[in-house]
Design a protein around this motif. Structure first.
Motif, PDB file in Angstrom:
ATOM      1  N   ARG A   1      -1.371   4.737   0.644  1.00 51.53           N
ATOM      2  CA  ARG A   1      -0.755   3.421   0.841  1.00 51.53           C
ATOM      3  C   ARG A   1       0.103   3.054  -0.366  1.00 51.53           C
ATOM      4  O   ARG A   1      -0.221   3.411  -1.495  1.00 51.53           O
ATOM      5  CB  ARG A   1      -1.842   2.358   1.056  1.00 51.53           C
ATOM      6  CG  ARG A   1      -2.798   2.678   2.214  1.00 51.53           C
ATOM      7  CD  ARG A   1      -3.885   1.604   2.341  1.00 51.53           C
ATOM      8  NE  ARG A   1      -4.550   1.405   1.059  1.00 51.53           N
ATOM      9  CZ  ARG A   1      -4.848   0.206   0.548  1.00 51.53           C
ATOM     10  NH1 ARG A   1      -4.534  -0.887   1.199  1.00 51.53           N
ATOM     11  NH2 ARG A   1      -5.451   0.117  -0.619  1.00 51.53           N
TER      12      ARG A   1
ATOM     13  N   VAL B   1       2.041  -1.015   2.566  1.00 56.08           N
ATOM     14  CA  VAL B   1       1.219  -2.208   2.695  1.00 56.08           C
ATOM     15  C   VAL B   1       2.095  -3.448   2.634  1.00 56.08           C
ATOM     16  O   VAL B   1       1.875  -4.429   3.347  1.00 56.08           O
ATOM     17  CB  VAL B   1       0.159  -2.239   1.573  1.00 56.08           C
ATOM     18  CG1 VAL B   1      -0.560  -3.578   1.526  1.00 56.08           C
ATOM     19  CG2 VAL B   1      -0.839  -1.109   1.761  1.00 56.08           C
TER      20      VAL B   1
ATOM     21  N   ASN C   1       5.354  -4.602   6.913  1.00 60.32           N
ATOM     22  CA  ASN C   1       5.087  -5.942   6.404  1.00 60.32           C
ATOM     23  C   ASN C   1       6.113  -6.251   5.311  1.00 60.32           C
ATOM     24  O   ASN C   1       5.997  -5.753   4.188  1.00 60.32           O
ATOM     25  CB  ASN C   1       3.663  -6.009   5.847  1.00 60.32           C
ATOM     26  CG  ASN C   1       3.322  -7.374   5.292  1.00 60.32           C
ATOM     27  OD1 ASN C   1       3.960  -8.377   5.628  1.00 60.32           O
ATOM     28  ND2 ASN C   1       2.321  -7.432   4.428  1.00 60.32           N
TER      29      ASN C   1
ATOM     30  N   HIS D   1      -1.704 -12.171  -2.151  1.00 61.20           N
ATOM     31  CA  HIS D   1      -1.554 -11.031  -1.237  1.00 61.20           C
ATOM     32  C   HIS D   1      -2.572  -9.960  -1.614  1.00 61.20           C
ATOM     33  O   HIS D   1      -2.213  -8.862  -2.050  1.00 61.20           O
ATOM     34  CB  HIS D   1      -0.124 -10.486  -1.312  1.00 61.20           C
ATOM     35  CG  HIS D   1       0.928 -11.522  -1.071  1.00 61.20           C
ATOM     36  ND1 HIS D   1       1.375 -11.838   0.192  1.00 61.20           N
ATOM     37  CD2 HIS D   1       1.591 -12.340  -1.935  1.00 61.20           C
ATOM     38  CE1 HIS D   1       2.281 -12.805   0.110  1.00 61.20           C
ATOM     39  NE2 HIS D   1       2.433 -13.123  -1.174  1.00 61.20           N
TER      40      HIS D   1
ATOM     41  N   HIS E   1      -4.234  -7.880  -0.117  1.00 60.93           N
ATOM     42  CA  HIS E   1      -4.165  -6.570   0.552  1.00 60.93           C
ATOM     43  C   HIS E   1      -3.339  -5.570  -0.249  1.00 60.93           C
ATOM     44  O   HIS E   1      -3.338  -4.377   0.066  1.00 60.93           O
ATOM     45  CB  HIS E   1      -3.593  -6.720   1.959  1.00 60.93           C
ATOM     46  CG  HIS E   1      -2.232  -7.343   2.013  1.00 60.93           C
ATOM     47  ND1 HIS E   1      -2.011  -8.671   1.734  1.00 60.93           N
ATOM     48  CD2 HIS E   1      -1.014  -6.817   2.306  1.00 60.93           C
ATOM     49  CE1 HIS E   1      -0.715  -8.945   1.855  1.00 60.93           C
ATOM     50  NE2 HIS E   1      -0.094  -7.836   2.192  1.00 60.93           N
ATOM     51  N   THR E   2      -2.631  -6.058  -1.276  1.00 57.89           N
ATOM     52  CA  THR E   2      -1.842  -5.146  -2.122  1.00 57.89           C
ATOM     53  C   THR E   2      -2.688  -4.504  -3.224  1.00 57.89           C
ATOM     54  O   THR E   2      -2.215  -3.584  -3.892  1.00 57.89           O
ATOM     55  CB  THR E   2      -0.661  -5.882  -2.770  1.00 57.89           C
ATOM     56  OG1 THR E   2      -1.148  -6.919  -3.636  1.00 57.89           O
ATOM     57  CG2 THR E   2       0.242  -6.499  -1.708  1.00 57.89           C
ATOM     58  N   TYR E   3      -3.916  -4.968  -3.408  1.00 59.30           N
ATOM     59  CA  TYR E   3      -4.742  -4.445  -4.489  1.00 59.30           C
ATOM     60  C   TYR E   3      -5.162  -3.001  -4.224  1.00 59.30           C
ATOM     61  O   TYR E   3      -5.406  -2.599  -3.095  1.00 59.30           O
ATOM     62  CB  TYR E   3      -5.998  -5.297  -4.666  1.00 59.30           C
ATOM     63  CG  TYR E   3      -5.753  -6.680  -5.223  1.00 59.30           C
ATOM     64  CD1 TYR E   3      -4.625  -6.959  -5.976  1.00 59.30           C
ATOM     65  CD2 TYR E   3      -6.649  -7.706  -4.986  1.00 59.30           C
ATOM     66  CE1 TYR E   3      -4.397  -8.229  -6.476  1.00 59.30           C
ATOM     67  CE2 TYR E   3      -6.432  -8.992  -5.488  1.00 59.30           C
ATOM     68  CZ  TYR E   3      -5.297  -9.246  -6.234  1.00 59.30           C
ATOM     69  OH  TYR E   3      -5.077 -10.503  -6.736  1.00 59.30           O
TER      70      TYR E   3
ATOM     71  N   VAL F   1      -3.834  -0.061  -4.254  1.00 54.27           N
ATOM     72  CA  VAL F   1      -3.076   0.883  -3.435  1.00 54.27           C
ATOM     73  C   VAL F   1      -2.895   2.184  -4.213  1.00 54.27           C
ATOM     74  O   VAL F   1      -3.165   2.263  -5.408  1.00 54.27           O
ATOM     75  CB  VAL F   1      -1.701   0.316  -3.029  1.00 54.27           C
ATOM     76  CG1 VAL F   1      -1.851  -0.860  -2.066  1.00 54.27           C
ATOM     77  CG2 VAL F   1      -0.889  -0.088  -4.250  1.00 54.27           C
TER      78      VAL F   1
END
Length: 318
Positions: free
Chosen positions: A5, A28, A49, A63, A65-67, A69
């Motif tokens: 990702r 992501v 996204n 955000h 969900h960016t952690y 990656v």
């Protein structure tokens, strides 16, 4: 480690992201501050996204969900030395590069790619900026690899040198090898555009393609604040003229039978410029002609992105 990702900042028209996708990475988040660039990304990859926001205003905590990656990528606006640019312009680009580096504190990617001017790698004028990058990333446990790639060595019909820094967490760094060229013979402008030049029935397409037997000079998107769509400064236009191309403007369509005989210098379309930047023919660009060309000229060729992504993925999976 199966699917990899990534987060891509200053994503532009998606050249680097497209290449990373081809290397097996899934995005992501893609971040860019220009509405027209975000529209281009949405048009070609509706499932991505995409967030329209200035990198300097991006707050990773909003955000999450960016952690964590696998990769943080940044094809940033080109930094300039203070000797060649206005101070405000130089500071903005420098601050964007610094912001991308500092983003690693929050996102904590396993690897990072920053792509910019060749001089960033070894030019004395950028020494303080390199020192900043080293200090911040090595403090976080990354090891850095600096090198220059030429897009022509990866099948792009353009002499486009790019300075790259790849940072990887220490346990992956020893497995990383910079990409090696994928082609033995460079693809010429004529070879890349022969088919499109003949598409409307221009009888001179083959003769023109034989004349345009070198790679293109570096495409320059220019500044958003001035100028129109042209292929670069005076010296670049002279190189284009030797290949039978008018570098002073872009055409709305490719030549047809109306220019048979003695057409003089031929203008390229923005779609042809995209082919010279390595984009697939079905990649669509939003906006009017000048806006489309600027996105193309500022983009990173997807083939280079794929080569970098493949090299990083190999190191992460080792």
């Amino acid at each position: 480690m199966s699917g990899l990702r990534f987060v891509d900042v200053c994503a532009g028209a998606g050249g680097l992201a497209l290449g990373l996708e081809q290397a097996g990475f899934d995005p992501v988040l893609l971040l860019d501050n220009k509405p027209v660039a975000c529209e281009t990304l949405h048009t070609n990859r509706p499932q991505w996204n995409v967030l329209q926001m200035d990198l300097l205003e991006f707050v990773p905590d909003e955000h999450p969900h960016t952690y964590d990656v696998d990769l943080l990528s940044a094809g940033l606006p080109r930094v300039k030395s203070s000797a060649t640019a206005a101070r405000a312009e130089t500071d903005k680009e420098k601050r964007l590069l610094e912001a991308a580096v500092l983003l690693a504190y929050s996102i904590q990617p396993r690897a990072m790619i920053i792509e910019n001017v060749p001089g960033l790698v070894d030019a004395e004028v950028f020494g303080p900026l390199r020192e900043f990058v080293h200090k911040e990333l090595e403090h976080l446990g990354y090891r850095l690899h600096w090198f220059v790639l030429n897009a022509a060595d990866f099948g792009v019909p353009q002499d486009r040198k790019q300075g790259v820094v790849v940072a990887l967490k220490k346990r992956y760094s020893d497995f990383f090898r910079p990409p090696v060229r994928t082609v033995d013979d460079h693809l010429s402008v004529g070879e890349a555009l022969r088919h499109s030049m003949a598409a409307r029935g221009w009888s001179g397409a083959d003769a023109w393609a034989d004349r345009a037997n070198a790679v293109a000079p570096t495409l320059v998107g220019g500044s958003d604040n001035r100028g129109g769509a042209d292929l670069g400064p005076t010296g670049t236009k002279a190189a284009w003229a030797r290949m039978g191309v008018n570098g002073g403007a872009l055409a709305d369509e490719t030549p047809g039978p109306e220019v048979d005989g003695h057409p003089g210098l031929i203008k390229l379309t923005d779609a042809q410029a995209a082919l010279l930047q390595g984009f697939p023919a079905d990649w669509l660009f939003a906006g009017r002609k000048t806006a489309r060309y600027r996105q193309i000229g500022h983009a990173s060729p997807p083939q280079v992105g794929q080569a970098l992504g493949t090299a990083v993925a190999r190191a992460l999976r080792s």
